[in-house]
Design a protein around this motif. Structure first.
Motif, PDB file in Angstrom:
ATOM      1  N   GLN A   5      38.649  43.214  45.422  1.00  0.00           N
ATOM      2  CA  GLN A   5      37.673  43.498  44.367  1.00  0.00           C
ATOM      3  C   GLN A   5      38.318  44.296  43.237  1.00  0.00           C
ATOM      4  O   GLN A   5      38.072  44.032  42.057  1.00  0.00           O
ATOM      5  N   LYS A   6      39.148  45.279  43.594  1.00  0.00           N
ATOM      6  CA  LYS A   6      39.839  46.072  42.576  1.00  0.00           C
ATOM      7  C   LYS A   6      40.756  45.193  41.736  1.00  0.00           C
ATOM      8  O   LYS A   6      40.832  45.340  40.519  1.00  0.00           O
ATOM      9  N   ILE A   7      41.471  44.275  42.396  1.00  0.00           N
ATOM     10  CA  ILE A   7      42.369  43.366  41.685  1.00  0.00           C
ATOM     11  C   ILE A   7      41.571  42.478  40.739  1.00  0.00           C
ATOM     12  O   ILE A   7      41.961  42.269  39.584  1.00  0.00           O
ATOM     13  N   SER A   8      40.440  41.957  41.215  1.00  0.00           N
ATOM     14  CA  SER A   8      39.593  41.102  40.389  1.00  0.00           C
ATOM     15  C   SER A   8      39.099  41.853  39.150  1.00  0.00           C
ATOM     16  O   SER A   8      39.147  41.323  38.036  1.00  0.00           O
ATOM     17  N   GLU A  34      40.013  41.080  35.156  1.00  0.00           N
ATOM     18  CA  GLU A  34      38.989  40.894  34.124  1.00  0.00           C
ATOM     19  C   GLU A  34      39.210  41.857  32.962  1.00  0.00           C
ATOM     20  O   GLU A  34      39.101  41.466  31.796  1.00  0.00           O
ATOM     21  N   LYS A  35      39.528  43.101  33.285  1.00  0.00           N
ATOM     22  CA  LYS A  35      39.780  44.091  32.242  1.00  0.00           C
ATOM     23  C   LYS A  35      41.006  43.699  31.415  1.00  0.00           C
ATOM     24  O   LYS A  35      41.007  43.806  30.192  1.00  0.00           O
TER      25      LYS A  35
END
Length: 107
Positions: free
Chosen positions: A60-63, A67-68
């Protein structure tokens, strides 16, 4: 407050001469030192489950980071396009003139 003393013989370079170095540690709070977390108290299944949830959290952090990054790259591209447009506008040329000049240089 209890101030226990803890004596420990420390090896030193003067051991050949028969001199021993004794270090005195002062331990605050009753003479007990905190211990680290115990490893191995969980079953293998519990450890696997915990690791699976960690993997999900990192995915989730990677996703979110991707996106950022995508948003920032888009913002950067818009700023560069605006900068390019302003440079063309201040040169007094039209976009077509600029493209023709650019094409002539690449031939």
């Amino acid at each position: 407050m209890d101030h226990s003393l803890f004596f420990k013989k420390m090896p030193n370079r003067m051991a050949e001469t028969g001199i021993e170095l004794i270090v005195i540690f002062k331990i605050e709070g009753g003479g007990s030192m905190p211990r680290g977390r115990r490893i191995g108290t969980q079953s293998i299944e519990e450890q696997i489950t915990k690791l699976d949830s960690e993997v999900e959290r990192y995915k989730q952090k990677i996703s979110l980071a991707r996106e950022k990054r995508k948003t920032l790259l888009s913002k950067k591209e818009k700023e560069e396009m605006s900068e390019l447009y302003q440079a063309i506008k201040t040169s007094g040329k039209t976009a077509g003139d600029f493209l023709n000049t650019l094409n002539d240089r690449t031939k």
